[in-house]
Design a protein around this motif. Structure first.
Motif, PDB file in Angstrom:
ATOM      1  N   LYS A   1       0.824  -1.209   0.000  1.00  0.00           N
ATOM      2  CA  LYS A   1       0.000   0.000   0.000  1.00  0.00           C
ATOM      3  C   LYS A   1       0.858   1.260   0.000  1.00  0.00           C
ATOM      4  O   LYS A   1       0.537   2.254  -0.638  1.00  0.00           O
ATOM      5  CB  LYS A   1      -0.922  -0.005   1.233  1.00  0.00           C
ATOM      6  N   ALA A   2       2.008   1.195   0.715  1.00  0.00           N
ATOM      7  CA  ALA A   2       2.842   2.382   0.863  1.00  0.00           C
ATOM      8  C   ALA A   2       3.806   2.581  -0.298  1.00  0.00           C
ATOM      9  O   ALA A   2       4.274   3.703  -0.534  1.00  0.00           O
ATOM     10  CB  ALA A   2       3.645   2.307   2.157  1.00  0.00           C
ATOM     11  N   SER A   3       4.125   1.529  -1.039  1.00  0.00           N
ATOM     12  CA  SER A   3       5.184   1.620  -2.040  1.00  0.00           C
ATOM     13  C   SER A   3       4.746   2.297  -3.331  1.00  0.00           C
ATOM     14  O   SER A   3       5.525   2.374  -4.281  1.00  0.00           O
ATOM     15  CB  SER A   3       5.737   0.230  -2.346  1.00  0.00           C
ATOM     16  N   SER A   4       3.509   2.784  -3.373  1.00  0.00           N
ATOM     17  CA  SER A   4       3.043   3.464  -4.585  1.00  0.00           C
ATOM     18  C   SER A   4       3.804   4.768  -4.820  1.00  0.00           C
ATOM     19  O   SER A   4       3.964   5.200  -5.958  1.00  0.00           O
ATOM     20  CB  SER A   4       1.544   3.746  -4.495  1.00  0.00           C
ATOM     21  N   THR A   5       4.276   5.397  -3.747  1.00  0.00           N
ATOM     22  CA  THR A   5       5.083   6.606  -3.879  1.00  0.00           C
ATOM     23  C   THR A   5       6.278   6.518  -2.935  1.00  0.00           C
ATOM     24  O   THR A   5       6.221   5.848  -1.897  1.00  0.00           O
ATOM     25  CB  THR A   5       4.292   7.882  -3.543  1.00  0.00           C
ATOM     26  N   ALA A   6       7.352   7.210  -3.289  1.00  0.00           N
ATOM     27  CA  ALA A   6       8.540   7.217  -2.446  1.00  0.00           C
ATOM     28  C   ALA A   6       8.245   7.840  -1.087  1.00  0.00           C
ATOM     29  O   ALA A   6       8.765   7.396  -0.060  1.00  0.00           O
ATOM     30  CB  ALA A   6       9.669   7.978  -3.141  1.00  0.00           C
ATOM     31  N   GLU A   7       7.387   8.859  -1.074  1.00  0.00           N
ATOM     32  CA  GLU A   7       7.077   9.539   0.181  1.00  0.00           C
ATOM     33  C   GLU A   7       6.312   8.633   1.138  1.00  0.00           C
ATOM     34  O   GLU A   7       6.625   8.568   2.334  1.00  0.00           O
ATOM     35  CB  GLU A   7       6.253  10.815  -0.100  1.00  0.00           C
ATOM     36  N   SER A   8       5.305   7.905   0.635  1.00  0.00           N
ATOM     37  CA  SER A   8       4.526   7.016   1.517  1.00  0.00           C
ATOM     38  C   SER A   8       5.368   5.829   1.976  1.00  0.00           C
ATOM     39  O   SER A   8       5.233   5.364   3.104  1.00  0.00           O
ATOM     40  CB  SER A   8       3.260   6.539   0.805  1.00  0.00           C
ATOM     41  N   ARG A   9       6.266   5.366   1.114  1.00  0.00           N
ATOM     42  CA  ARG A   9       7.168   4.271   1.516  1.00  0.00           C
ATOM     43  C   ARG A   9       8.075   4.721   2.659  1.00  0.00           C
ATOM     44  O   ARG A   9       8.276   4.004   3.641  1.00  0.00           O
ATOM     45  CB  ARG A   9       7.992   3.834   0.317  1.00  0.00           C
ATOM     46  N   GLN A  10       8.617   5.914   2.537  1.00  0.00           N
ATOM     47  CA  GLN A  10       9.490   6.434   3.592  1.00  0.00           C
ATOM     48  C   GLN A  10       8.720   6.629   4.886  1.00  0.00           C
ATOM     49  O   GLN A  10       9.226   6.336   5.978  1.00  0.00           O
ATOM     50  CB  GLN A  10      10.121   7.751   3.144  1.00  0.00           C
ATOM     51  N   ARG A  11       7.475   7.105   4.780  1.00  0.00           N
ATOM     52  CA  ARG A  11       6.655   7.282   5.992  1.00  0.00           C
ATOM     53  C   ARG A  11       6.428   5.954   6.691  1.00  0.00           C
ATOM     54  O   ARG A  11       6.423   5.876   7.927  1.00  0.00           O
ATOM     55  CB  ARG A  11       5.316   7.939   5.640  1.00  0.00           C
ATOM     56  N   LEU A  12       6.225   4.893   5.920  1.00  0.00           N
ATOM     57  CA  LEU A  12       6.038   3.569   6.528  1.00  0.00           C
ATOM     58  C   LEU A  12       7.300   3.144   7.265  1.00  0.00           C
ATOM     59  O   LEU A  12       7.230   2.632   8.390  1.00  0.00           O
ATOM     60  CB  LEU A  12       5.693   2.536   5.455  1.00  0.00           C
ATOM     61  N   GLY A  13       8.457   3.346   6.659  1.00  0.00           N
ATOM     62  CA  GLY A  13       9.704   2.987   7.327  1.00  0.00           C
ATOM     63  C   GLY A  13       9.882   3.717   8.641  1.00  0.00           C
ATOM     64  O   GLY A  13      10.275   3.131   9.654  1.00  0.00           O
ATOM     65  N   VAL A  14       9.559   5.003   8.644  1.00  0.00           N
ATOM     66  CA  VAL A  14       9.649   5.795   9.874  1.00  0.00           C
ATOM     67  C   VAL A  14       8.664   5.280  10.914  1.00  0.00           C
ATOM     68  O   VAL A  14       8.988   5.167  12.105  1.00  0.00           O
ATOM     69  CB  VAL A  14       9.400   7.288   9.572  1.00  0.00           C
ATOM     70  N   ALA A  15       7.445   4.938  10.478  1.00  0.00           N
ATOM     71  CA  ALA A  15       6.433   4.430  11.408  1.00  0.00           C
ATOM     72  C   ALA A  15       6.869   3.105  12.027  1.00  0.00           C
ATOM     73  O   ALA A  15       6.636   2.861  13.226  1.00  0.00           O
ATOM     74  CB  ALA A  15       5.097   4.265  10.687  1.00  0.00           C
ATOM     75  N   LEU A  16       7.510   2.242  11.254  1.00  0.00           N
ATOM     76  CA  LEU A  16       7.974   0.955  11.791  1.00  0.00           C
ATOM     77  C   LEU A  16       9.136   1.155  12.755  1.00  0.00           C
ATOM     78  O   LEU A  16       9.222   0.483  13.791  1.00  0.00           O
ATOM     79  CB  LEU A  16       8.384   0.033  10.645  1.00  0.00           C
ATOM     80  N   GLU A  17      10.039   2.076  12.439  1.00  0.00           N
ATOM     81  CA  GLU A  17      11.131   2.382  13.368  1.00  0.00           C
ATOM     82  C   GLU A  17      10.573   2.920  14.677  1.00  0.00           C
ATOM     83  O   GLU A  17      11.017   2.543  15.771  1.00  0.00           O
ATOM     84  CB  GLU A  17      12.084   3.386  12.715  1.00  0.00           C
ATOM     85  N   ASN A  18       9.567   3.779  14.585  1.00  0.00           N
ATOM     86  CA  ASN A  18       8.924   4.305  15.795  1.00  0.00           C
ATOM     87  C   ASN A  18       8.235   3.197  16.585  1.00  0.00           C
ATOM     88  O   ASN A  18       8.206   3.228  17.823  1.00  0.00           O
ATOM     89  CB  ASN A  18       7.900   5.381  15.431  1.00  0.00           C
ATOM     90  N   ALA A  19       7.681   2.207  15.880  1.00  0.00           N
ATOM     91  CA  ALA A  19       6.998   1.103  16.555  1.00  0.00           C
ATOM     92  C   ALA A  19       7.975   0.303  17.403  1.00  0.00           C
ATOM     93  O   ALA A  19       7.635  -0.139  18.509  1.00  0.00           O
ATOM     94  CB  ALA A  19       6.324   0.197  15.529  1.00  0.00           C
TER      95      ALA A  19
END
Length: 266
Positions: free
Chosen positions: A149-167
């Motif tokens: 779902k997040a990999s459609s754009t570079a920005e949403s993919r990066q946001r997912l990575g940040v969210a997982l690091e925060n998790a």
């Protein structure tokens, strides 16, 4: 709260020697030892997906595996790095499915100066490493749904990575709070002279697990129970502590001790 110290090597040229053996073995030692004794009922949520304590431990293991791609990182001038990933950046995969990782030409100087104390550097390393693994199809069906779902754009993919690091960081904080609460409960409710059977009953009502192999009596008839409590963790390092519950020859509680934090690190 002070951020966790990075266990990710700060010199990509040394990544192969320090991490590919781990990837070959495909096991994280802190998941195989004391961590297996405790499974606190804790969860964090990322974009609607609920991740258990065990899943977050697995996620932190993925971060370590993902750093194997850092040896192939493409050096970029600072001016070409994204504003939200100024030092480390995962840019998807090439035509052959290999991960593309960018590293700023300012990285080495900053890493050397920071000596692993730079929170932003740590965060970007972990985000890139997690995205490398998700981009390789790792992480399980729940995380792969998030990644697709997040990999459609570079920005949403990066946001997912940040969210997982925060998790990962949020779960570590929750674990520390949980274990502190359970430790206080043990010292408040298990009292001197209490029969061993009653101690075990109370521990069960609190869903606290006695470590295997801790029940047999010593030569003088005394017995010891060990309760393992998980502690703070980060990719590559897990801490726990043992509570020792000692019984006298009449099998009544006479002493409770708390160990220092026990590290299990790569």
């Amino acid at each position: 709260m002070e951020r966790m110290r990075s266990l990710i090597p700060h010199c990509p040229s040394r990544v192969l020697a320090s991490l590919w053996l781990l990837i070959t073995l495909t096991c994280i030692p802190w998941q195989a030892a004391d961590a297996a004794q405790a499974n606190p009922p804790l969860y964090v949520t990322v974009d609607g997906v609920r991740l258990s304590y065990r899943r977050v431990l697995d996620l932190s293991g993925l971060a370590i595996e993902g750093t194997g791609a850092f040896q192939l990182a493409v050096k970029k001038p600072s001016t070409q790095m994204p504003t939200n990933a100024a030092l480390f950046y995962y840019d998807g995969t090439d035509l052959h499915g290999k991960p593309i990782v960018w590293i700023s030409n300012a990285y080495h100087a900053r890493a050397k100066q920071a000596e692993a104390a730079d929170a932003e550097l740590q965060r970007e390393e972990m985000v890139a490493a997690l995205l490398v693994m998700l981009g390789a199809g790792k992480g399980g069906s729940d995380l792969q749904r998030l990644y697709r779902k997040a990999s459609s754009t570079a920005e949403s993919r990066q946001r997912l990575g940040v969210a997982l690091e925060n998790a990962i960081e949020r779960m570590s904080e929750k674990v520390v709070h949980y274990s502190s609460r359970e430790r206080r409960w043990i010292f408040a409710h298990l009292t001197a002279g209490m029969p061993r059977a009653r101690v075990l009953q109370l521990l069960r009502t609190q869903s606290l697990t006695v470590k295997s192999g801790s029940v047999p009596a010593t030569h003088d008839g005394r017995q010891t129970l060990l309760v393992n409590l998980p502690g703070t963790f980060e990719p590559g390092c897990y801490f726990s502590s043992n509570i020792t519950i000692a019984f006298d020859a009449s099998v009544r509680l006479y002493k409770i001790d708390l160990s220092q934090p026990i590290p299990d690190c790569l």
